[in-house]
Every structure is written in structure tokens, then in C-alpha cells.
Design an enzyme around this catalytic site. Structure first.
Site, short mmCIF file in Angstrom:
data_model
loop_
_atom_site.label_atom_id
_atom_site.label_comp_id
_atom_site.label_asym_id
_atom_site.label_seq_id
_atom_site.Cartn_x
_atom_site.Cartn_y
_atom_site.Cartn_z
N HIS A 1 -2.25 -12.51 -2.64
CA HIS A 1 -3.12 -13.07 -1.98
C HIS A 1 -3.03 -14.59 -1.57
O HIS A 1 -3.79 -15.27 -1.18
CB HIS A 1 -4.38 -13.14 -2.71
CG HIS A 1 -5.08 -11.66 -2.72
ND1 HIS A 1 -6.35 -11.47 -3.53
CD2 HIS A 1 -4.81 -10.74 -2.22
CE1 HIS A 1 -6.44 -10.21 -3.37
NE2 HIS A 1 -5.81 -9.59 -2.79
N HIS B 1 0.79 -1.30 -0.23
CA HIS B 1 0.02 -0.21 -0.03
C HIS B 1 0.88 1.26 0.00
O HIS B 1 0.33 2.29 -0.60
CB HIS B 1 -0.86 0.18 1.39
CG HIS B 1 -1.98 -0.73 1.00
ND1 HIS B 1 -3.34 -0.61 1.41
CD2 HIS B 1 -2.23 -2.01 0.35
CE1 HIS B 1 -4.44 -1.52 1.20
NE2 HIS B 1 -3.37 -2.36 0.51
#
Length: 771
Positions: free
Chosen positions: A290, A110
């Protein structure tokens, strides 16, 4: 771009006047608070944005050498300390599965994921995740905890290790302890010391979006997408990259939380393309990321406390207080979606893609009420709970995961990775390296033993090393004479040199004169650069004459085209200054190299093509669409900020370019002189004169005539990019200095200094050598 957008009530006019926004007994824009300058005059040009993050904010001082300090660190020891910490847990914020790795990957991702290719802003380079607005975006929920957890490591290494480097390195270490082979790591990121209140992150008011009752109402409130309703080709406003305000990429529940995988695939493609990733890199990042950890959605969003920037003082910079249960561990709330993607969330494997394609998935809801997907087959593998020993949970997919399965192009990449795990591993490794290093610029800025030096990373804009001897002072003098002996005008030489250098962006360190990409596609074909084409051809002849056919002639010395383009501008300016009666030596530092067309990513360099460039009085045909939201002078300010110019540098540089007629089309806009090509201060004399008055020459106020007050005759023409230096109070104050009786020499000195700064912005080879 800079946060200079504003709504104009009349999109056919560029009236910039403000009005008092307050009446009655109110004393501020918010009840009980004093008004700011922007409250009083919301359309004012915010020139002060050029002076953000100045040396006054830096506690390390201007003489601090970060490269030297970072290189003193034993990187292997530092990584071992980080890895040792990652497999621990503290009571105030317990780790999932007794491993902080996944949440640190998210923190690093992020931090880097705010990067956008359109203007190069965002990214991990300054650790802006520590400051508003980014630190308080909903999508960054609980990254405040991640940074606080690694504070003891930062504290130990002090100024030798920036937050920006530590955040990325911690993400790398997290991947490595879970069995993933990273591609490398380079240090060299230097921290910002104040919030970025300049970057334009979008037109929405976050609270307006949060008040929407349905996805359809969110669409009607959304201002960043163009033609979204009923248009399959809807697109995102430039230069934005994230699909919605306060997100890093896209809404994991689908556009406006509507659960639509195909719509999600569209948003993913637009967003990741804007962040400089192709289809394969996009799938690698999503599927790779993920493979680890879990998502958290145990508590409804309405119960979670305020973000860090508006949290109470006793929270000490931490936000999103969760009042339910433990407030963390099995009660954690982050993005609202609950669960893990794989049966073994702490191990690098291909289970994410295997399960995504092996099973059918149905929509369900998390405990927090967010849309997510679970396997239809109840015999599908389970995943262990991150905190409750012995409890097994259903696997989870987000709408953005299902998007990879239903979109034909993404599906093809997924199937390739399913059939070749090694290819998937390599793709994710290189994509992660690109994600976390994209905004660092040339490899000369990279530090540490794990940096990669290969030329195969096209996104690094590689320039081959020189295999010849660089020219010396005697050669420079000889080449100046050769350049001025051609039939190239001083104006054309200055225009070409400036056009070569002005593409540089201090945001992501891309562009600039080094590499001579002005002579390559796509830059050579841009409308704004047409004037440079014959100049480059003439300079190539000078280069050929100097270098000769024998590479070893002249003692192995050669001049690059990149150097010759800049030197031509410097020689022309010296002549122009002498002709103005102010003999001046214009600095020139040789050593630029030429790159090749094969080493130039045309698509990525197309993003550097200007829509507006006030320095060269240019507006692209596409500007009319942008003009509904931003004025030309605001785009001019944006470009000055990308060049890291101060306001005096901006004023001086523009005045000098106007004296030289550096307009892209040789027009006379802003050429307030009868001595074109001579480095006079006539631009400022006319601009500040009271003998004339300016009148609009078109209904929109884009161009103007200078009328003689006595005769009424038109004397000069101008654009908004010219008159802003007389109309804006802060810029006019500087212009008046250069127009003063003692201003000419001061202006020439300031212009030459600003010119050299722009020519040297991309010379990281020189800057690194000087450290």
C-alpha cells in the site's frame, strides 16, 4: 483440496447414491441446456480429476524444455523492456500517474496470493489467473487489463517466457522502478493450459452472498466460517484461505463490509496464516504493497459489466466493462474504494505507516458507496489525482489498514517498522520473495541469475548439499542385503518408505522422502507414522555400520538415511515380487540427502499431517468434523491428485500396498490375502469376486465385512478406501484388468512403476540434471 465437496442430507451416513434431478419436460440443469454427468449423479466420485491438464492440452509438446528456453533469455534486457513499458500509457487503458507499476504489483500479488498452506494449491506457479474461476473473481477486477497490456512482451519472447514467470517478473520490475530493492527473482514456473475446475475454493454460492441485504445476513449465508456468530474463536474451513468467496485475502471494507477494524484484523490473521505468513510478514506485505498506487471506486458495482468468463464474444476475453464516463482513467472502478494511501504513490517510502499512525481516521464512503477512511485532520497531506492534473485528493485508508493500527500484535510490528525503515524494507523484500516463490518448491527448480541460494529461508525447506561421495550400484546391492538381514519385515520396510515419500505435494512441491524428515519432528510424532519409528532406528544402525566413524572411509562414500529408507522399501518389494513368482527389479536412484531439525519448520510441516490417507487406511480423530462435508474416498482421491497419479497408478499402488499390509496400524482392513507381504494380485481377485457379498459393519457405512455367500461367515474386513476400487465404475474397470487371468504380471509392473514415481516425485535434483 479437490472440489469434491457436496452437501449430505444425512451427516451420519455416507450414502453416495444420486437420483435424477430433473422432472417434467426440462432437458437440463439450466432451462434449455443438456444435463451433465454431475447433474445426474451429483455425489459421484470424480476420478477424471486425476487427468486434468494432460499433455493433450499442451501446445508446446512433452519434449519442450522450458528451463533451456528460459535460460536463453537475457534477463537484464527483458527487465529493461518491462521497465520501459511500465512508464508509458495507452489510450484504451491509461496508466495511473503515467506508471503501470502499481497495477502490475497488484496483478502479481493476486496471482501469487491464491496460495494456501493446507494443501499447497493456488499460487503463481501456473498462471491460473488467466482462467476461470480465478480470472473472474471480483477481487481480480481489471487484472485482465494488466495481462493484456503486457501481451506484446509475452508475444515477443514466446514459449521461452511463461505467463507465470512474466507476471511475477513484471511485479518485481514495477517495485524496482519505484525505488524498492527486491530480494531476487527466480524463473521456472510453467503455465497450465486449461482452467482449474478441480480445486475447492469454498462452499458458498456467490450469488447467494450478493443477494444479502446486510452484513448480518451475509453472516447467515456464509458457509466457510465455523462458529462465527458470537464466538471469538471462530475459524475458517480447511483447506480454505481467503476469508470470502471470490476474494484473494479479505474484504477491504471489513468482514462482510461491516467496517469493523478488529474483526478485520482477525480475518487478516487467519487468512495470512493460511497463506503461510506470520505477523511480521503480513504487516510488511500490506504496508509495503500500500506504499504504491491507488484504489479505484468511482462507479457503483451495479453499473459494471460481467466478468471476463461470461463477457460477450466481442469483448475478446476482457470483462468488467465500465459504461460511465471514460470507463477508465479517472472513472475507473475496481474494488469500490477510491483513493491513495500516500502523498507520493510512485515512490518507496514510509509514508503509509507514518500517516496511518500520525492521524486519526474516520469512516466515509467512496463515490461507489464502499466504506473507507479519511483523516479527521483536514490539514493532513493530500495526494495528487492519478489523471486530473492539479487536482489534490484526501488520503485514504481501508478498514484492513486501520486493523493494523488497532490490533496489538500488528501495531507492535508497525511501530518497529516506523522506527526502522531499513528493517521494514528488508522485511517487505523477503516477504515479497516468499509470496511470489512459495509454491515453487526446492531451489533446484529455480532458474536465472537473480535466484537466491541462501539456506536461511526456512520456508524453502532446505536440505544441505552432500559433502561426501554418493553410493554406487555395488553399494546399493550390499546395502540391500544388509537391510534384509535385519529383523525388519518386508511390510514394515515398504510402509516406512512409502510413509516417507507420500507427504509430497505436487501442488507446491513440498514434502517427500528427500531430507529424511520422517525421522524429525513433527513427522516422527504423527500417529500415522508410529509404525515407522522402530524401522527408522534399525535403518540408522545399518547406516552407521556402512558409513563408519571415519567420514573418509569407503573412499568417502556415505549413504543418507533418506536413501536408506527408500532403498529398504525397494529391497522389500523385490523380495515380495520374487515370492509371488514375478521376479522384478525395483528402480532405485541414490542421491537423497538428510536435513536437520534446525532446518525444518515444524509449524509449516504440521500442515502436511494427513487428516485422512486411504493409502495407509488412516482416518484422523479430527475427520469426524470434516466428514460432514466429504467422504473418506473423496479425501483419498484428493491425495492421489496431490501425488499426480493417474487412475491406473492409483489403483495399482493401492492394491500393492494392501498386499504388503501397509495399513498404518497393521489392521486387516483391505488385506484380502492369506499371503501377506507377498506381491500378489489377491486384492483385486477378492474385490471383483462374485462369490462374496459385502455388508456394513457399522451404522455409518465406514467399515464392512466380506461374507461368504454359502456359509455366511465373515471372510475379510474393509473400509471405504478399499471398496471404492470395486464400487466406482471407472476404478473397477482398472481393477478388473489386474484381476484378470493375465493380470498378475501386468499389476506387478504397474505397481513398481507407480511406486518409483512416488519415490522420485521430490527428486528435483535429478529432474533438473536431466533437463
Amino acid at each position: 483440496m479437490l472440489d469434491i465437496h457436496h452437501d449430505k442430507t444425512n451427516t451420519d451416513s455416507f450414502k453416495m447414491e444420486g437420483k435424477c434431478p430433473f422432472g417434467g419436460d426440462r432437458i437440463g440443469g439450466v432451462e434449455g441446456t443438456p444435463p451433465t454427468l454431475s447433474d445426474w449423479y451429483p455425489n459421484r466420485l470424480k476420478v477424471e480429476l486425476l487427468h486434468q491438464n494432460g499433455p493433450q492440452a499442451n501446445p508446446l509438446g512433452e519434449d519442450f524444455n522450458y528451463a533451456e528456453a528460459f535460460n536463453s533469455i537475457n534477463l537484464e534486457e527483458l527487465k529493461n523492456e518491462i521497465k520501459s513499458f511500465l512508464t508509458t500509457s495507452v489510450d484504451w487503458w491509461p496508466s495511473d500517474y503515467n506508471n503501470y507499476g502499481p497495477q502490475m504489483i497488484r496483478m502479481a500479488w493476486h496471482s501469487a496470493g491464491t496460495y494456501r498452506i493446507a494443501d499447497g494449491r493456488g499460487g503463481a506457479g501456473e498462471a491460473l489467473q488467466r482462467f476461470a474461476p480465478i480470472n473472474s473473481w471480483w477481487d481480480n477486477g481489471n487484472t485482465d487489463k494488466s495481462r493484456r497490456l503486457i501481451w506484446p512482451i509475452k508475444q515477443k519472447y514466446g514459449s521461452s517466457l511463461s505467463w507465470a514467470d512474466l507476471i511475477v517478473l513484471t511485479g518485481n520490475c514495477a517495485l524496482e522502478i519505484m525505488g524498492f530493492p527486491t530480494y531476487g527473482f527466480a524463473g521456472g514456473r510453467q503455465d497450465a493450459w486449461e482452467a482449474d475446475n478441480a480445486t475447492y475454493w469454498g462452499p458458498e454460492v456467490v450469488h447467494d452472498m450478493s443477494k444479502a441485504k446486510s452484513p448480518d445476513e451475509m453472516v447467515s449465508r456464509d458457509k466457510r466460517w465455523r462458529g462465527r456468530n458470537g464466538n471469538a474463536d471462530y475459524d475458517l474451513e480447511n483447506p480454505l484461505a481467503a476469508s470470502h468467496q471470490a476474494l484473494i485475502y479479505v474484504n477491504p471494507e471489513g468482514p462482510y463490509a461491516n467496517g469493523d477494524p478488529l474483526g478485520s484484523a482477525h480475518d487478516i490473521r487467519v487468512t495470512f496464516t493460511r497463506m503461510a505468513m506470520n505477523n511480521e510478514e503480513t504487516v510488511a506485505l500490506i504496508a509495503g504493497g500500500h506504499a504504491f498506487g491507488k484504489s479505484h471506486g468511482m462507479v457503483p458495482a451495479a453499473k459494471i459489466g460481467v466478468a471476463p468468463e461470461i463477457a460477450p464474444m466481442e469483448a475478446m476475453g476482457l470483462g468488467w466493462h465500465n459504461p460511465q464516463g471514460k470507463g477508465n482513467a479517472e472513472d475507473t472502478m475496481t474494488n469500490g474504494i477510491e483513493g491513495s494511501w500516500t502523498p507520493n504513490p510512485m515512490q518507496w517510502d514510509n509514508d503509509y505507516l507514518t500517516n496511518l499512525f500520525k492521524f486519526d481516521w474516520e469512516q466515509t464512503k467512496s463515490p461507489a458507496g464502499a466504506l473507507q477512511w479519511t483523516p479527521v485532520d483536514k490539514n493532513a497531506p493530500k495526494t495528487p489525482d492519478a489523471h486530473i492534473e492539479g487536482q489534490m485528493n484526501d488520503l485514504m485508508m481501508m478498514t484492513t489498514d486501520i486493523a493494523l493500527k488497532v490490533d496489538p500484535e500488528y501495531r507492535a510490528v508497525c511501530e518497529k517498522f516506523l522506527n526502522d525503515f531499513d528493517a521494514f524494507t528488508q522485511a517487505f523484500s523477503k516477504a515479497w520473495y516468499k509470496l511470489t516463490h512459495r509454491d515453487m518448491g526446492p531451489r533446484e527448480r529455480y532458474l536465472g541469475p537473480e535466484k537466491r541460494n541462501e539456506n536461511d529461508l526456512l520456508w524453502q525447506d532446505p536440505i544441505p548439499l552432500a559433502d561426501y561421495t554418493i553410493i554406487d550400484a555395488a553399494d546399493v546391492a550390499e546395502l540391500k542385503k544388509a537391510i534384509l538381514a535385519t529383523d525388519i519385515s518386508v511390510s514394515d520396510l515398504v510402509f516406512t518408505a512409502f510413509s516417507s515419500a507420500v507427504t509430497h505435494r505436487q501442488s507446491d512441491k513440498r514434502g517427500g522422502a528427500n531430507g529424511a524428515r520422517l525421522a524429525l519432528a513433527p513427522q516422527k510424532d504423527w500417529e500415522i507414522n508410529r509404525r515407522t519409528v522402530p524401522v527408522v532406528a534399525a535403518l540408522q544402525k545399518v547406516m552407521a555400520d556402512f558409513n563408519g566413524t571415519d567420514k573418509d572411509s569407503k573412499g568417502g562414500k556415505q549413504v543418507s538415511l533418506a536413501d536408506l529408507i527408500v532403498l529398504g522399501g525397494c529391497a522389500a518389494l523385490e523380495k515380495a515380487a520374487a515370492d509371488a513368482g514375478v521376479p522384478t527389479e525395483v528402480p532405485f536412484t541414490p542421491g537423497r540427502r538428510d536435513t536437520t531439525q534446525e532446518l525444518t519448520d515444524i509449524e509449516m510441516f504440521t500442515w502436511l499431517k494427513p487428516v485422512a490417507d486411504g493409502f495407509r487406511n488412516f482416518l484422523d480423530n479430527d475427520f469426524n468434523q470434516l466428514a460432514k462435508h466429504v467422504a473418506p474416498e473423496e479425501m483419498f482421491l484428493d491425495k492421489a491428485q496431490l501425488l499426480s497419479l493417474t487412475s491406473p497408478e492409483w489403483v495399482a499402488l493401492t492394491g500393492g500396498l494392501r498386499a504388503m499390509n501397509a495399513n498404518y496400524d497393521n489392521s486387516k482392513h483391505g488385506i484380502f490375502t492369506d499371503r501377506e507381504g507377498v506381491l500378489t494380485n489377491d486384492f483385486f481377485n477378492v474385490l471383483t469376486s462374485t462369490d462374496y457379498e459385502w455388508k456394513k459393519s457399522d451404522s455409518r457405512g465406514m467399515t464392512f465385512w466380506l461374507k461368504d455367500r454359502t456359509s455366511g461367515e465373515n471372510r475379510y474386513s474393509a473400509t471405504r478406501a478399499d471398496l471404492v476400487f470395486g464400487s466406482n465404475s471407472q476404478l473397477r474397470a482398472v481393477a478388473e484388468v489386474y484381476a484378470g487371468k493375465d493380470g498378475h504380471q501386468r499389476f506387478v509392473k504397474a505397481f513398481v512403476k507407480a511406486w518409483d514415481k512416488v519415490m522420485m516425485l521430490d527428486r528435483y535434483d535429478v529432474k533438473v540434471a536431466a533437463r
